[in-house]
Structures are given as structure tokens and as C-alpha cells.
Write an enzyme that holds these catalytic residues in place. Structure first.
Site, PDB file in Angstrom:
ATOM      1  N   ASP A  91      45.882  33.382  58.771  1.00  0.00           N
ATOM      2  CA  ASP A  91      46.160  31.720  58.762  1.00  0.00           C
ATOM      3  C   ASP A  91      46.182  31.369  57.390  1.00  0.00           C
ATOM      4  OD1 ASP A  91      46.860  29.634  60.717  1.00  0.00           O
ATOM      5  OD2 ASP A  91      45.131  28.839  59.394  1.00  0.00           O
TER       6      ASP A  91
ATOM      7  N   HIS B 227      46.612  33.845  68.443  1.00  0.00           N
ATOM      8  CA  HIS B 227      46.594  33.622  67.045  1.00  0.00           C
ATOM      9  C   HIS B 227      45.350  34.066  66.264  1.00  0.00           C
ATOM     10  CE1 HIS B 227      47.143  31.382  63.160  1.00  0.00           C
ATOM     11  NE2 HIS B 227      46.020  30.956  63.450  1.00  0.00           N
TER      12      HIS B 227
END
Length: 285
Positions: free
Chosen positions: A96, A264
Site C-alpha cells: 500500500d 487488500h
């Protein structure tokens, strides 16, 4: 077991975890997390590497200054820590926002980065280029433009830190129990004075600061020259775009894989599968 340490890097007090001995691997977390997200991977990787997992500028137990959230400065923080620990070369593993810091580090200091791993992202420049309704919905990236706003995100999210962060941990996961066990730690971290503001400042630096740096590199023809491994969750944010094709426009040597049954948060949702890919990549280069 990983040891918790503090270091002074250019006047910034940075918290990091460290374990093992050997070639250096630095693990860089994303938002809304801290170095705690690497808890399942630090020990196994430390069998044959020195593994360091810092809290990025503004996150966790690291200082939260009012400036310096462009990725060039954040990468310089990490480079200073690498040097302080006595290393010249490093393998960077980023998830991320941490992957965006790692990408910038690798662009600015390619001779010092032996390998680069990016998890569940495409380059920031491509995010902006593809920011239309379809990609915006596929990426669930409304939060990018919300976090860019001055003051408002702090005021709204600050009224219910658990509720705001919990929205992302719920919506962006497949293996929810694996992430839910860490939510208390992340809520504690982002409830500290300045923590929400620092995390949003990380996003606010995306445009125009990071975008200007990325465009300058692209126009100058700079591409990543070290081996790059891209991993993403089958239900993760980039899963609806051609991740490897996109990264191959920005790097010379790209390989990668989609992690099944994963959203994610790869290092927490599927740590065993991620570890398998990391070990293979570290061994073969």
C-alpha cells in the site's frame, strides 16, 4: 523475536522492529496500519536475513511532524535508517502506501536497491492517469480524494476512529478474522495526537508533490532496473486492472502473482502464501 527500537534519522525519531542476521530486508507498511502488519512475516524471513519493519513518518510510534510526507522525503527517512544500521544495499518490501515509498526509494537510489516488492498497488502516476469513474469504483479509491481535503477528514474520522478505520478493514478483506485481530492495535495507533492528520498528509502529498516527481522521472525515461515482484489479492484493489502489464511500463524486470482468497491486506490475510513468494524471489533475484 523482533526487538523494538528507536532511531534518530535526520531529527525524526523513528520506531522500528528488527530481527535476524544477513542481507537486509526492509518491510514498509501501508495505511491505515503500522509495522505491526508484518508480525507473521518478520520471524520467518529473519531465518536468513536482517529484517527491519519501521513505522513510517507519521505512523505508529514514529514522530508525526507537520511536513515531509512526499514520498521522496519518506524514502529518505528509510534510507537514513538503512545507513544507520550499517547497510549499503537493501531489498524493499512495501504494501500500500509503503510500496509507494519503496518505489520512490528505488527510483532515487537504484544502485542501492537489490530487489523491490510491491503489494496491491499500481504506480501512483497510473492511479492519477486512470482516475475515471470505472477505475475509481474498481479501486474503491474515493478515499484518495477525500483524504486530500484539508482538515475535513481529521474532523469526521476523528469523531469515530474505530468506525472509520473499521470500514476499510471490513470492506477490503476476504479473510476478515486475520485482520480483525489487529484492529485494536491500529485504532490505538491512529488515536494518538497527530496520527490521523499525518496519515492524511501522506495522501495529501500524492498531488501535486508526488505526482510532479513521478512525471519528471517518466519524462526523463527513468525506469526501475532491479528485479520487481508485484503481488496483489484476488479481491484486492488492483485486481480489475492488468497489474503486471502496467508495472512493466515502469520497470525492466517484473514478475508477479495474484494471491487467492485475499483482499487488500496481503501480509495478514495470506501470510503463508506471501512468504512463499518472498522466499522464492529473495533466493532467485
Amino acid at each position: 523475536m523482533a526487538r523494538s527500537r528507536m532511531a534518530d534519522v535526520g531529527g525524526l525519531r523513528m520506531h522500528y522492529l528488527i530481527e535476524g542476521d544477513g542481507p537486509l530486508v526492509v518491510l514498509l507498511h501501508g495505511w491505515p496500519q503500522t509495522s505491526y502488519c508484518w508480525r507473521h512475516l518478520i520471524g520467518p524471513l529473519a531465518h536468513d536475513h536482517t529484517v527491519v519493519a519501521p513505522d513510517l513518518r507519521g505512523y505508529g510510534r514514529t514522530d508525526k511532524p507537520r511536513t515531509g510526507y512526499d514520498k521522496r522525503t519518506m524514502a529518505a527517512d528509510i534510507r537514513a535508517l538503512v545507513r544507520l544500521l550499517g547497510h549499503e544495499k537493501v531489498t524493499l518490501v512495501g504494501h500500500d502506501r509503503g510500496a509507494r515509498v519503496a518505489h520512490r526509494y528505488a527510483l532515487d537510489h537504484p544502485a542501492e536497491v537489490e530487489r523491490l516488492v510491491v503489494m496491491d498497488i499500481i504506480p501512483t502516476r497510473e492511479m492519477w492517469r486512470r482516475f475515471d469513474m470505472d477505475t475509481g469504483l474498481a479501486y474503491a479509491c474515493w478515499h484518495w480524494t477525500f483524504h486530500l481535503q484539508p482538515d475535513l477528514p481529521e474532523r469526521l474520522a476523528g469523531a469515530d476512529v474505530r468506525g472509520y478505520l473499521g470500514y476499510f478493514f471490513e470492506r477490503w478483506t476476504v479473510n476478515r478474522p486475520a485482520v480483525e485481530e489487529a484492529v485494536d492495535e491500529y485504532v490505538r495507533a491512529f488515536s494518538q495526537p497527530g496520527a490521523l492528520r499525518a496519515g492524511f498528509d501522506d495522501y495529501r502529498a500524492s498531488f501535486p508533490d508526488d505526482a510532479a516527481h513521478d512525471d519528471a522521472d517518466w519524462e526523463a525515461g527513468r525506469r526501475l532496473t532491479m528485479p520487481v515482484l508485484a503481488l496483489w489479492g484476488a479481491a484486492g484493489l488492483p485486481a480489475r486492472v492488468r497489474v503486471l502489464d502496467i508495472w512493466r511500463e515502469y520497470a525492466e524486470d517484473v514478475r508477479g502473482a495474484e494471491i487467492p482468497d485475499c483482499g487488500h491486506f496481503l501480509p495478514e490475510e495470506q501470510p503463508a502464501l506471501v512468504l512463499e513468494h518472498l522466499r522464492k524471489f529473495l533466493a532467485t533475484g
